[in-house]
Design a protein around this motif. Structure first.
Motif, mmCIF file in Angstrom:
data_model
loop_
_atom_site.group_PDB
_atom_site.id
_atom_site.type_symbol
_atom_site.label_atom_id
_atom_site.label_comp_id
_atom_site.label_asym_id
_atom_site.label_seq_id
_atom_site.Cartn_x
_atom_site.Cartn_y
_atom_site.Cartn_z
ATOM 1 N N MET A 1 -8.183 9.497 -1.507
ATOM 2 C CA MET A 1 -6.944 8.781 -1.764
ATOM 3 C C MET A 1 -6.040 8.864 -0.539
ATOM 4 N N THR A 2 -5.425 7.752 -0.183
ATOM 5 C CA THR A 2 -4.540 7.689 0.975
ATOM 6 C C THR A 2 -3.273 8.480 0.711
ATOM 7 N N THR A 3 -2.924 9.341 1.646
ATOM 8 C CA THR A 3 -1.685 10.116 1.552
ATOM 9 C C THR A 3 -0.577 9.369 2.259
ATOM 10 N N LEU A 4 0.547 9.177 1.571
ATOM 11 C CA LEU A 4 1.653 8.421 2.147
ATOM 12 C C LEU A 4 2.965 8.978 1.613
ATOM 13 N N TRP A 5 3.896 9.171 2.549
ATOM 14 C CA TRP A 5 5.208 9.710 2.214
ATOM 15 C C TRP A 5 6.290 8.783 2.749
ATOM 16 N N ILE A 6 7.388 8.720 2.027
ATOM 17 C CA ILE A 6 8.605 8.064 2.498
ATOM 18 C C ILE A 6 9.727 9.097 2.453
ATOM 19 N N SER A 7 10.365 9.299 3.585
ATOM 20 C CA SER A 7 11.500 10.217 3.669
ATOM 21 C C SER A 7 12.781 9.416 3.845
ATOM 22 N N LEU A 8 13.831 9.852 3.169
ATOM 23 C CA LEU A 8 15.127 9.189 3.193
ATOM 24 C C LEU A 8 16.177 10.142 3.733
ATOM 25 N N ILE A 9 16.930 9.678 4.719
ATOM 26 C CA ILE A 9 18.088 10.422 5.217
ATOM 27 C C ILE A 9 19.322 9.787 4.587
ATOM 28 N N LEU A 10 19.949 10.511 3.662
ATOM 29 C CA LEU A 10 21.027 9.967 2.855
ATOM 30 C C LEU A 10 22.357 10.052 3.599
ATOM 31 N N PRO A 11 23.274 9.116 3.337
ATOM 32 C CA PRO A 11 24.610 9.222 3.933
ATOM 33 C C PRO A 11 25.451 10.307 3.293
ATOM 34 N N LEU A 12 25.100 10.711 2.067
ATOM 35 C CA LEU A 12 25.815 11.753 1.336
ATOM 36 C C LEU A 12 24.793 12.701 0.723
ATOM 37 N N SER A 40 12.188 13.402 0.292
ATOM 38 C CA SER A 40 10.849 12.953 0.643
ATOM 39 C C SER A 40 10.088 12.655 -0.636
ATOM 40 N N LEU A 41 9.441 11.482 -0.679
ATOM 41 C CA LEU A 41 8.727 11.007 -1.858
ATOM 42 C C LEU A 41 7.239 10.899 -1.549
ATOM 43 N N ASP A 42 6.417 11.515 -2.388
ATOM 44 C CA ASP A 42 4.970 11.399 -2.269
ATOM 45 C C ASP A 42 4.529 10.172 -3.061
ATOM 46 N N LEU A 43 4.144 9.116 -2.356
ATOM 47 C CA LEU A 43 3.799 7.839 -2.975
ATOM 48 C C LEU A 43 2.298 7.582 -2.999
ATOM 49 N N SER A 44 1.515 8.617 -2.859
ATOM 50 C CA SER A 44 0.066 8.433 -2.764
ATOM 51 C C SER A 44 -0.507 7.790 -4.024
ATOM 52 N N GLY A 45 -0.022 8.182 -5.187
ATOM 53 C CA GLY A 45 -0.549 7.629 -6.420
ATOM 54 C C GLY A 45 0.151 6.376 -6.898
ATOM 55 N N SER A 46 1.157 5.905 -6.161
ATOM 56 C CA SER A 46 1.936 4.747 -6.605
ATOM 57 C C SER A 46 1.607 3.470 -5.853
ATOM 58 N N LEU A 47 0.794 3.547 -4.812
ATOM 59 C CA LEU A 47 0.536 2.357 -3.991
ATOM 60 C C LEU A 47 -0.082 1.207 -4.779
ATOM 61 N N PRO A 48 -1.095 1.435 -5.628
ATOM 62 C CA PRO A 48 -1.669 0.289 -6.349
ATOM 63 C C PRO A 48 -0.739 -0.293 -7.410
ATOM 64 N N GLY A 52 1.309 -2.232 -2.854
ATOM 65 C CA GLY A 52 1.010 -1.783 -1.506
ATOM 66 C C GLY A 52 2.191 -1.154 -0.798
ATOM 67 N N PRO A 53 1.966 -0.633 0.428
ATOM 68 C CA PRO A 53 3.011 0.105 1.152
ATOM 69 C C PRO A 53 4.228 -0.751 1.491
ATOM 70 N N ARG A 54 4.011 -1.992 1.933
ATOM 71 C CA ARG A 54 5.148 -2.807 2.367
ATOM 72 C C ARG A 54 6.084 -3.130 1.189
ATOM 73 N N ALA A 55 5.513 -3.517 0.047
ATOM 74 C CA ALA A 55 6.350 -3.817 -1.117
ATOM 75 C C ALA A 55 7.041 -2.565 -1.642
ATOM 76 N N LEU A 56 6.335 -1.437 -1.608
ATOM 77 C CA LEU A 56 6.936 -0.192 -2.070
ATOM 78 C C LEU A 56 8.053 0.253 -1.139
ATOM 79 N N TRP A 57 7.890 0.026 0.156
ATOM 80 C CA TRP A 57 8.932 0.342 1.137
ATOM 81 C C TRP A 57 10.212 -0.436 0.831
ATOM 82 N N ARG A 58 10.082 -1.723 0.551
ATOM 83 C CA ARG A 58 11.256 -2.542 0.266
ATOM 84 C C ARG A 58 11.943 -2.096 -1.029
ATOM 85 N N ARG A 59 11.177 -1.758 -2.037
ATOM 86 C CA ARG A 59 11.771 -1.382 -3.310
ATOM 87 C C ARG A 59 12.475 -0.031 -3.212
ATOM 88 N N VAL A 60 11.920 0.905 -2.467
ATOM 89 C CA VAL A 60 12.573 2.205 -2.301
ATOM 90 C C VAL A 60 13.885 2.041 -1.539
#
Length: 425
Positions: A1-12, A40-48, A52-60
């Protein structure tokens, strides 16, 4: 399974962003806090599930507050460094491209002290790729062991050692109105996002709420009691957005505002797991029950919690003690006697009087409004409490007057009096 993370730097900080954790939990339950301003969000199980990664990136990013910076990479700390230091290439899906993009990040992306930053500047070390080429033993001897630890975490795709954020067991969210609201339309602007956040929370945790509490906050300097509490108990636990929003609006429509509203709070003290609803091709009796529950919820939201009552069968043969009335949505919580197996005759009236009415008699025959009543044969005898002094011995008759109106009367065998106890529809 592809490992993929999205990290967010929050303003607050996360604590200052109400509802953010619940909003992000719709994409994954594996969320960790790397520092007070970095998620940091582990999105490995959410891609399908999200295209996919691009649509998930926009929604996050759409669910994140304004001013949030984000990075995507196969590692949590790598995505955090990309979000912090890369102005352009902040997304990478492969491990080789992740290492290549990290090599081009400036060394100031790492957490440096002023002494460490001066040392790297003196050596002409500007990017992480140059820092990795320096001897590790020499860096450790010069007090740069913390930089080595940060480099190892960034280039390692293993999950971080920080704990996962735990989901709250209850829901509580507050939202301020844009201006002091004196109408339901103004309150609705805060109600919609709060109920939406509640339903997202319920959806993520596969839960349902049997109760929604609305609290209106007023100006404390102008009112002795600056809050208006509106409880909304539901006949069945709910989690659908349209149903919850509709019931909350109905509850607010029945309210006369005591003053301008500054903020609104929506809370659910208990959110139990929801029960699965089986599907069937044949008609299901549960659908009729759902319609009844929806009607009860609508009536209670319009009229209030004290305006609906529900009868419960008791283990006493006396008609006035045979049932107990409680709130319709709390009938299951009432403590009652265990009902006995008793066959209720079809000759019972639709309407039972609160107290029996003493009837006048003529030649030992009951009269109602001066007119004699015609008694039907085969009375029903009810006896209770024979072991006590105040026992009950009655013969109940179905009676009819000259206008064909039917009554339920009884003859008290102890006193010999006649009483009217019920009316037939």
């Amino acid at each position: 399974m592809t490992t993929l993370w999205i990290s967010l730097i929050l303003p607050l900080p996360l604590a200052a962003c109400p509802g953010l954790q619940a909003s992000l939990s719709q994409f994954t339950p594996r969320i960790t806090l790397l520092d007070p301003l970095m998620l940091s969000l582990d999105l490995s199980g959410s891609l399908p599930l999200f295209g996919g990664p691009r649509a998930l990136w926009r929604r996050v990013l759409h669910a994140s507050p304004h001013g949030t910076r984000a990075g995507m990479a196969p590692g949590a700390w790598a995505s955090a460094l990309l979000a912090r230091g890369s102005p352009h290439r902040r997304r990478t899906l492969q491990l080789t491209s992740m290492q290549r993009n990290l090599d081009h990040l400036p060394c100031t992306t790492l957490v440096l002290t002023s002494t460490q930053a001066a040392q790297l500047c003196d050596w002409g070390c500007e990017v992480l790729g140059q820092l990795r080429q320096l001897p590790r033993s020499g860096l450790a001897q010069r007090g740069l062991s913390s930089l080595l630890t940060q480099l190892d975490r960034a280039y390692d795709p293993a999950p971080p050692a920080t704990p996962w954020l735990a989901a709250p067991v209850s829901f509580h969210a507050t939202r301020e109105l844009d201006f002091h609201g004196t109408s339901l339309a103004a309150i609705d602007t805060a109600l919609i996002p709060l109920v939406t956040e509640l339903c997202q929370y319920l959806q993520v945790h596969q839960a349902a709420t049997p109760r929604i509490d609305l609290t209106l906050h007023h100006d404390a300097t102008r009112m002795a009691d600056p809050t208006t509490f509106l409880p909304l108990a539901l006949s069945q636990p709910q989690w659908a957005l349209n149903a919850c929003l509709h019931l909350c609006r109905l509850r607010l429509q029945s309210l006369t505002l005591p003053g301008p509203v500054l903020s609104l709070t929506v809370s659910c003290p208990h959110c139990p797991p929801r029960h699965s609803v089986p599907t069937s091709l044949l008609p299901d009796a549960r659908l009729d029950q759902q319609k009844t529950d929806h009607l009860l919820d609508t009536l209670q939201a319009r009229l209030g919690a004290d305006c609906l009552a529900h009868p419960q069968l008791q283990g006493w043969p006396n008609p006035e003690q045979a049932e107990l009335w409680s709130q319709a949505t709390q009938s299951s919580q009432c403590t009652t006697h265990t009902p006995t197996r008793y066959h209720w005759p079809d000759s019972r009236p639709f309407w039972l009087l609160p107290r029996p009415i003493l009837l006048s008699t003529r030649q030992e025959h009951p009269l109602w409004q001066g007119q004699p009543l015609q008694l039907q044969p085969r009375p029903e005898r009810i006896e209770q409490g024979w072991w006590r002094l105040n026992n009950t011995r009655r013969d109940y008759f179905m009676a009819q007057d000259q206008h064909s109106a039917r009554y339920w009367v009884y003859h008290d065998l102890k006193s010999g009096n006649w009483f009217l106890h019920g009316l037939f529809a």
